[in-house]
Every structure is written in structure tokens, then in C-alpha cells.
Design an enzyme around this catalytic site. Structure first.
Site: not given
Length: 1024
Positions: A462, A538
Site C-alpha cells: 500500500e 489479501e
């Protein structure tokens, strides 16, 4: 070596922790873990090295609000008010400063590279004696495996160096600073540094020396690095172990390197060569390097299924054989490559059964001990996980050794996350931050590249997509072409990733976010020109009561070969232990330490609680990921193995046929199925019972013998099928008793023997029941359409920031929680053999009708009350959470017995792991102790429930506990719950799914929402 005056004032003036161009001063180059054995046999057997000394233990510690507050005298002697702390530890876990939990928002004002002037500072010191022989020859190093966030080091009052990057070792040469007798280390650790801007991971922000500290003595002429790589022919029958060894020190002609490969006590191969590398370019090769290649016939390959390991010993010695030192590592012969859109291990396409794991301990914060690491690995293996992503930083070095030995595939991830930046790639696209990012990636690779368990490198998490990512991707592909690289930032399919690795992409639903759309995983595969495998970095956000819809992902993984699995978010709840005024421990989350900003309970997304007790969702994951699949055709069970390399050698298939949980027939068959093979098992003629009930065939794969990761009797896979039943009719027995109906001013009363039922004519509810003189109800039996909201129901809503799209906010806005019943009808009729009560209620809020519930209660001469419920749902109200009934029973019985799905908690979209049987559990086990209280403990597919003197029959779902839905909704932490009087029973005809694709958007699939306009269900309630 960088020379800086020893004074603290000069160090403070330099402010190295606010300069992205300074990531270290005098730190030694990265390398694999060293032990510097002086005996090759000790290296081969991995015995403790006499040259490696732990400095873990009690250190002196003083805390200051800022580095400028540290007195200069501390460099020379301990401060009078210094305390004693254990190293490794996080100082917040010892009462200094506060841990901060935040997900995206930085815990400091965003002004890179600058950090707040109030920068908590921990001053550690240790006095120790050194082996005098270490002073006479060689090099003595100090190794800090992890310090958060940055630190300066002094030895005997002299400045040694500086380091940052909290998740990789900082190693310094102490040789010039040590003296005979006592020596004193002084370590000044700063909570915040410019490196903190690269460490914005979703976790607790803590500080201190939180990994091991050790001294290592190396000879003056030494092995400075070594890399092992395995290469194969096409059919893996022959391999080459390639070992590149680098030395440091005086390069003498007499120096030799020997690399030997061992399998247990047997030497498999060996080779010796002088230094002098292969020709690199027109200027020649490296004089201080040598590459040896050892041929190995029929190597036993490494995989997570069969983690075969060899041992490579690297010896530096003179020409006459005098050993100078030895280093060693475990070696796994395995090959990772991407071919034809598939991630292959040893030529076979992997199906990643993965989970993300933070390093977290409820008592010790981010300090990991071997026992906890092994416990995590055993639980993962026992629950059919084969892979782990080190989210979001390199882990403790021991973790990789354990994964090598027990067998787990590892995604090793660089300690880079800039989630709170706007835009997210603000730093990762800035060349001024390339050196800092580069050290975090390159040093990770240099430390961990010898581990066979590491099959994928990750550039971080991220952080958007910047030019720095592209540069580092190319560097890894150049120095280690043996592994793929993945990176999700910038859309999960940029040029900086070999694998499409989205997070929280849905199976069939597109999420067209601006700039970085998340396509459905099925669609992603078919995009023009796209030929990479897709592995979700994820998915399945396991926050609280979650993991609904998990089976849908696994159906897709098995259907589409290039959908090669994913990593569940995540492994362990990140709650921390606090103590109340009486010394009782309780589990804390964001905000409980006065920390701001904070993201509340968002730190608890685990499949296991912080103490590693499993969540019920873990069983669902285990079942969906199981390595054996089953198909029933007639009396033939087809068993398919999804193992790629392992032949079943420790498995029996146990089968059983049961009618309403009562066994009728069973048997056991040894499994003899090869990798990706099938076995057909013919069952004998199955019994056909004459009595009514549900007939189920259950198969379980049992491991009779203990393994390295499981005890004897471990169940690795299971499946159930409901079998066809003969039609049978059970005629009710005749009853000569007839219930008696009486009417008072406010009540209808029905009496039969020693039982009585009372319906309040003004409310229309069953208000009381008696058995003899004992009252059975503490509250009336009422309709229930709500649940104590799950984390998935709440989404991102907070008291100060409402998300109107969250389920709980929709329910609140529509008045579901505040709805009151308006009585439409309450009548009583005496039938020939029963009494019939008929009621109707309009559930209203602010004059608007949300639900109309019509019920009949038929009480017959056997004392059975048959309840028929019809519910109409207003077309403009949100889909309800449940359609059911609730009451507070007066009894508190010790156990609960039911015929239905269990034994663990299950919900309509998370029940594939549950089995139909007759279950019997303590009442306390019917409650799931989520740290943030919510709806919990449901059991679906129930045909019969027994509790105390009561029995309920039908086709329903229920939960039963000492806590009301209201208390669960109004309580912030589980330790604040109090057992209420009696027992709360919730019986649902219908219950909405729980969702779990993510926890910030309404993720319950349409098929598991209660979207119909009308519902009907029936219950029978009687006393045994």
C-alpha cells in the site's frame, strides 16, 4: 568508516533521523545470518556457536520525551533514576509512553522527512565483559535484529554508528571500541524518524529494541557473504547446488573455500576452490569471490508438503586444510517459476492456501519468541494453510528457518508502506526516497535469499506505484531471477509485479475505483494481453465474526487454474493485555491507551485470538482449503488428492452413516492415493432406517500417526452428504387430556396438568410459562429483526463519522432497533383437542410500519406448542438482519444439546465446515468471546434444541447465552459484559449472512440477504 565526534550534542545537531539520505552510518553490509563456527561438524549439526553470544536480558533504561532531554553524562554512566527492562521488548509494554494503533492515518503530522520535536526517546545501556581472546584477533560485531524506529550506538562512551529500518538487522564492528574487562553499550532509540514515513503499516506503533541483540566474533579474514541456488534438469532428476562465496580481509593465495552438502550424516557432494571469480567483463572477475557447483543426483525436493532439507557447510580454510571459519545454512532443492500463466513449484502449479501474519503477542507486543512462532506454524499446518505472507515487513530471522523446516511457502515483504500519504506514491515516486527504499528491499533479499521457503519477494504494501518500485523490481530480477516479485500497489497489475496480486477483489463483482479499478478475479484473468497468475495478496477480511462467502472464492480457485489462491487477512487479533484496578487482565484495542489517532478495533482481524485460541472461522478456512476433495456417486466415494508431491501414507478414511446423529453403520479404509491422484472407495450396502429423521453420510480423513506438526488422530479433511430417506409417517399418540383455556381481564391462560401458558391480551405476547410453580420466562417471547452489529455490519462508521451505507446505519435510520409492536389481533379459540392463540403485530417506528408479524400458537393435549410465524417486510425498509423470536429463559442450565449443524458457531454464508449431528456442549461454549462484542454463536440447520426442561423442534437457527443482543450492542469490550439473569434464547427462522469479502463495505452476497417480502417458519416448543 564514518567518523563523528562522540558527543551527544553533535549527534543531536546532525538530526540523522530527519534525513532520508541517511539510512545508516557505519552499518555493515547485509548478509545471511552468521554464526562463525570454528568446527565444521558443529556447523553441520547447527550446534550453538561459541562465537555467537546473546546480549538479551536485563538492560538499564531511561525514557525521555525528546532526544534533546537526554543528558550528556548518560554516554558514560547510567542515570540514577534508570530502570531495568528486558531486551528484547517494546518499551510501551513496560509502561513508558503509549502504543498507538492506527491503520492508514500517520500517528505523526505528515511533514516528511521531519518528525515531531516531542520524539519519545529510550536510552538503553548494558555493561558486559568480553572474552579476552576476542580482543587479540579478529572482528567483534554487535547485531541488533530489530530496533524501532532509529538509533545511535555508543560503546565505552565513543560513538559507533546509526541505523534505521526497524525490521532488518543493524550490525556494527565493535572491534576498535572494546577493551579488556567491563564494556558499556549505550543505545539511544528514537520513536519517530524519517523512516517512520515508510512504516505506515496497519498495526500497533511501538518502539524499542524488540528483537535479539548479540555479539559475533569473526576472524580477521572471514566469509562475508554466501548465496546458495539450486538448478535442475527438465525432470528434476539431476540438480546443481550453486554456491557463491565472498570473503573479506587479506586475500592470500593459500585461501580455499570448501562447500559440502549433507543429508543428515551423509555427505552428498563436496567441492573446493580458491578465490577468483568468473570473468564478468573486460576487466575480469571478482578476486574476493568464488562460485562452486555441486552435482546432485536424484535430489529429494523441498516443498511445503514434504520439506526435505539438506545442510550446506561453507568452510574458509588454508591450502593445508586449517579451518579459519565455517558458515552453514539449510538447503531445499526446489524451483519456482512462472510459465504459461501459472506459478509453478518443481514444475507443478501451486494453489496458495495462505494467510497474512503480523508479528504480535498480547503480552509482549511485537516481540516474537520461538514458542509463539512454532505455535503459529503448527496451527497453520493443522488448518491446511501452506503459505504465509510476512505482512508487511521482514520477520524475525528465526521465522524463515522454521518455515523451511516445517514447510510453509513464504512471501517475504519489504518494510515499506506509505498508506497515509496523499497521493499514496508521494514518496515512492520521489528519487530522494529511493536510497531508503532500496536499503529496505536489497537488504531483505541479501538476508533471506538462502531460505527455500521464500518463494516470492514483495516490494512492500500500500504505497502506490512509483518509479522507485520499478527500479527495485529490476534490481531483484537481476540479482535473484529464481523467484517472482509481487507488488499490489498501483492496481495490483503494474509492470512491477509478476503476479496479479489484488487485495479484496470480489469473485464476480467489479469495483470500479478511480485510477485503480478492482476487477472481479474472474474478469481479471481475461483482460486483453493478461497472462499472469492471480493470487490475492489479501482477501476474506476475518474481522470479528466474519469469513462469510469464503467458499465462493475456493470454488473459483478450483475452477480456474490461473486463480492460484490467496492470503486471508489475517492470522492473529492484535489485541494487547491491560489490567484493571484489581489486577485482572483484559484485551485492549485502539484508543484504550489514550492513543490518538486510533482506529479502534480494526486491529483485530485474526483467524485466531491474540492468545492463539481459534476463531470459529478458522474451521471454515480449514475445510475449504483441505487437500482431499470428495464426490459421492451411489455407494462409491471418489477421493481426490490436491497434494502436488505427497502420496498419502498416514491417512485413513473413516465413514459413518447416522440417523439424526445416531450411528447406524461405519467403517475405515486406508487411503492410498498419489499426488493429484484419485481413489475410489466402495461402501457396503447402507442401512435404510424405517423411522423418520435425517440420514447423513460423513467421511473424515484421519491421520493415525503423529507428524512434525500434528498429533496422532488429527482430522485433516471431512465431508457430509444427506442421503435419501424412506418416507415414513409418525402418527401422533392419542391424548385424552385437553388443555383448558381461561380468560382474565388482561390474559389468556392455558393449563394442562402441571404446565401453564399465559398470553397477555394487551401486548399479544406469550408472557409467561409455568412448570409446576416455577416460572420459565423472564421476558415475553417477541419477534426479533435485529442483531448486535458485527464489525462487517458497522463498516467504517464511527460516532463522529457515519457511513450511511453500512448495514447498521441503514437499520438504525429505518428504525429497526427502535421499532415497537402495535397489537393488531389477539384471540383465543378452544378446538377439539387444543387451544389456538392467534396474534398479529405491526412493528412500527415513527408511525411507519416496518414488519407485520402474524402468529398462531397451538397448544395440544401433549403439552406441545406449535408456533407458526408469518412475517411481511415493508418494501422500502432495509433487509433485516434476522427474522426470528427471542426471550429470556429463567433457567441457567449447564449444557446445551441440539440436533443440527455444529459443533462450532456457523452462519448461512459460513457453514460448509459445520456437520449435522447431535451435539452437546457447555452453555459457555455457545458464546464466542470476540473482543469487540457482537452477534455470535449461531447454529444453523437445527432440527431440535434441548435446554433445561425445554425442547424446540423445527428447522431453525439459534443462539443461546447469558448476554442479550442489547448488551452485546452497547458494550465496547468483552470483559465488560456481565452475565444476565437467566439465559437469552434467539430462535431464527431466517438469518442474514455475515459477509467478509471486506469489512468496510456491505459485503454480504445477495443470496444471503433477507430480501424477500414474506417469510414463514414453524417451531414446536414443549417440555421434556
Amino acid at each position: 568508516m564514518t567518523m563523528i565526534t562522540d558527543s551527544l550534542a553533535v549527534v543531536l545537531q546532525r538530526r540523522d533521523w530527519e534525513n532520508p539520505g541517511v539510512t545508516q552510518l557505519n552499518r555493515l553490509a547485509a548478509h545471511p545470518p552468521f554464526a562463525s563456527w570454528r568446527n565444521s561438524e558443529e556447523a553441520r549439526t547447527d550446534r550453538p556457536s561459541q562465537q555467537l553470544r546473546s546480549l538479551n536480558g536485563e538492560w538499564r533504561f531511561a525514557w525521555f520525551p525528546a532526544p534533546e532531554a537526554v543528558p550528556e553524562s548518560w554516554l558514560e554512566c547510567d542515570l540514577p533514576d534508570a530502570d531495568t527492562v528486558v531486551v528484547p521488548s517494546n518499551w510501551q509494554m513496560h509502561g513508558y509512553d503509549a502504543p498507538i494503533y492506527t491503520n492508514v492515518t500517520y500517528p505523526i503530522t505528515v511533514n516528511p522527512p521531519f518528525v515531531p520535536a516531542e520524539n519519545p526517546t529510550g536510552c538503553y545501556s548494558l555493561t558486559f565483559n568480553i572474552d579476552e581472546s576476542w580482543l587479540q584477533e579478529g572482528q567483534t560485531r554487535i547485531i541488533f535484529d530489530g530496533v524501532n524506529s532509529a538509533f545511535h550506538l555508543w560503546c565505552n562512551g565513543r560513538w559507533v554508528g546509526y541505523g534505521q529500518d526497524s525490521r532488518l538487522p543493524s550490525e556494527f564492528d565493535l572491534s576498535a571500541f572494546l577493551r579488556a574487562g567491563e564494556n558499556r553499550l549505550a543505545v539511544m532509540v528514537l520513536r519517530w524518524s524519517d523512516g517512520s514515513y515508510l512504516e505506515d503499516q496497519d498495526m500497533w506503533r511501538m518502539s524499542g529494541i524488540f528483537r535479539d541483540v548479540s555479539l559475533l566474533h569473526k576472524p580477521t579474514t572471514q566469509i562475508s557473504d554466501f548465496q546458495v541456488t539450486t538448478r535442475f534438469n527438465d525432470d528434476f532428476s539431476r540438480a546443481v547446488l550453486e554456491a557463491e562465496v565472498q570473503m573479506y580481509g587479506e586475500l592470500r593465495d593459500e585461501l580455499r573455500v570448501t562447500v559440502s552438502l549433507w543429508q543428515g550424516e551423509t555427505q552428498v557432494a563436496s567441492g573446493t576452490a580458491p578465490f577468483g571469480g568468473e570473468i564478468i567483463d573486460e576487466r575480469g572477475g571478482y578476486a574476493d569471490r568464488v562460485t562452486l557447483r555441486l552435482n546432485v543426483e536424484n535430489p529429494e525436493l523441498w516443498s511445503a508438503e514434504i520439506p526435505n532439507l539438506y545442510r550446506a557447510v561453507v568452510e574458509l580454510h588454508t591450502a593445508d586444510g586449517t579451518l579459519i571459519e565455517a558458515e552453514a545454512c539449510d538447503v531445499g532443492f526446489r524451483e519456482v517459476r512462472i510459465e504459461n500463466g501459472l506459478l509453478l513449484l518443481n514444475g507443478k502449479p501451486l494453489l496458495i492456501r495462505g494467510v497474512n501474519r503480523h508479528e504480535h503477542h498480547p503480552l509482549h507486543g511485537q516481540v516474537m519468541d520461538e514458542q509463539t512462532m512454532v505455535q503459529d506454524i503448527l496451527l497453520m499446518k493443522q488448518n491446511n494453510f501452506n503459505a504465509v505472507r510476512c505482512s508487511h515487513y521482514p520477520n524475525h530471522p528465526l521465522w524463515y528457518t522454521l518455515c523451511d523446516r516445517y514447510g510453509l511457502y513464504v512471501v517475504d515483504e519489504a518494510n515499506i508502506e506509505t498508506h497515509g500519504m496523499v497521493p499514496m506514491n508521494r514518496l515512492t515516486d520521489d528519487p530522494r526516497w529511493l536510497p531508503a527504499m532500496s536499503e529496505r528491499v536489497t537488504r531483505m533479499v541479501q538476508r533471506d535469499r538462502n531460505h527455500p521457503s521464500v518463494i516470492i519477494w514483495s516490494l512492500g504494501n500500500e504505497s502506490g506505484h512509483g518509479a522507485n518500485h520499478d527500479a527495485l523490481y529490476r534490481w531483484i530480477k537481476s540479482v535473484d531471477p529464481s523467484r517472482p516479485v509481487q507488488y499490489e500497489g498501483g492496481g495490483a497489475d503494474t509492470t512491477a509485479t509478476d503476479i496479479i496480486c489484488p487485495m479484496y477483489a470480489r469473485v464476480d463483482e467489479d469495483q470500479p475505483f478511480p485510477a485503480v479499478p478492482k476487477w472481479s478475479i474472474k474478469k481479471w484473468l481475461s483482460l486483453p494481453g493478461e497472462m499472469r497468475p492471480l493470487i490475492l495478496c489479501e482477501y476474506a477480511h476475518a474481522m470479528g465474526n466474519s469469513l462469510g462467502g469464503f467458499a465462493k472464492y475456493w470454488q473459483a480457485f478450483r475452477q480456474y487454474p490461473r486463480l492460484q489462491g490467496g492470503f486471508v487477512w489475517d492470522w492473529v487479533d492484535q489485541s494487547l493485555i491491560k489490567y484493571d484496578e484489581n489486577g485482572n487482565p483484559w484485551s485492549a484495542y485502539g484508543g484504550d491507551f489514550g492513543d490518538t489517532p486510533n482506529d479502534r478495533q480494526f486491529c483485530m482481524n485474526g483467524l485466531v485470538f491474540a492468545d492463539r485460541t481459534p476463531h470459529p472461522a478458522l474451521t471454515e478456512a480449514k475445510h475449504q482449503q483441505q487437500f482431499f476433495q470428495f464426490r459421492l456417486s451411489g455407494r462409491t466415494i471418489e477421493v481426490t488428492s490436491e497434494y502436488l508431491f505427497r502420496h498419502s501414507d498416514n491417512e485413513f478414511l473413516h465413514w459413518m452413516v447416522a440417523l439424526d446423529g445416531k450411528p447406524l453403520a461405519s467403517g475405515e479404509v486406508p487411503l492410498d492415493v498419489g499426488p493429484q491422484g484419485k481413489q475410489l472407495i466402495e461402501l457396503p450396502e447402507l442401512p435404510q432406517p424405517e423411522s423418520a429423521g435425517q440420514l447423513w453420510l460423513t467421511v473424515r480423513v484421519v491421520q493415525p500417526n503423529a507428524t512434525a506438526w500434528s498429533e496422532a488422530g488429527h482430522i485433516s479433511a471431512w465431508q457430509q452428504w444427506r442421503l435419501a430417506e424412506n418416507l415414513s409417517v409418525t402418527l401422533p399418540s392419542a391424548s385424552h387430556a385437553i388443555p383448558q383455556l381461561t380468560t382474565s381481564g388482561t390474559d389468556f391462560c392455558i393449563e394442562l396438568g402441571n404446565k401453564r401458558w399465559q398470553f397477555n391480551r394487551q401486548s399479544g405476547f406469550l408472557s409467561q410459562m409455568w412448570i409446576g410453580d416455577e416460572k420459565q420466562l423472564l421476558t415475553p417471547l417477541r419477534d426479533q429483526f435485529t442483531r448486535a452489529p458485527l464489525d462487517n455490519d458497522i463498516g467504517v462508521s464511527e460516532a463522529t463519522r457515519i457511513d450511511p451505507n453500512a448495514w447498521v446505519e441503514r437499520w438504525k435510520a429505518a428504525g429497526h432497533y427502535q421499532a415497537e409492536a402495535a397489537l393488531l389481533q389477539c384471540t383465543a379459540d378452544t378446538l377439539a383437542d387444543a387451544v389456538l392463540i392467534t396474534t398479529a403485530h405491526a412493528w412500527q417506528h415513527q408511525g411507519k410500519t416496518l414488519f407485520i408479524s402474524r402468529k398462531t400458537y397451538r397448544i395440544d393435549g401433549h403439552g406441545e406448542m406449535v408456533i407458526n410465524v408469518d412475517v411481511a417486510v415493508a418494501s422500502d425498509t432495509p433487509h433485516p438482519a434476522r427474522v426470528g423470536l427471542t426471550c429470556q429463559l429463567a433457567q441457567v442450565a449447564e449444557r446445551v444439546n441440539w440436533l443440527g449443524l455444529g459443533p462450532q458457531e456457523n452462519y448461512p454464508d459460513r457453514l460448509t465446515a459445520a456437520c449435522f449431528d447431535r451435539w452437546d456442549l457447555p452453555l459457555s461454549d455457545m458464546y464466542t468471546p470476540y473482543v469487540f462484542p457482537s452477534e455470535n454463536g449461531l447454529r444453523c440447520g437445527t432440527r431440535e434444541l434441548n435446554y433445561g426442561p425445554h425442547q424446540w423442534r423445527g428447522d431453525f437457527q439459534f443462539n443461546i447465552s447469558r448476554y442479550s443482543q442489547q448488551q452485546l450492542m452497547e458494550t465496547s469490550h468483552r470483559h465488560l459484559l456481565h452475565a444476565e439473569e437467566g439465559t437469552w434464547l434467539n430462535i431464527d427462522g431466517f438469518h442474514m449472512g455475515i459477509g467478509g469479502d471486506d469489512s468496510w463495505s456491505p459485503s454480504v452476497s445477495a443470496e444471503f440477504q433477507l430480501s424477500a417480502g414474506h417469510y414463514h417458519y414453524q417451531l414446536v416448543w414443549c417440555q421434556k
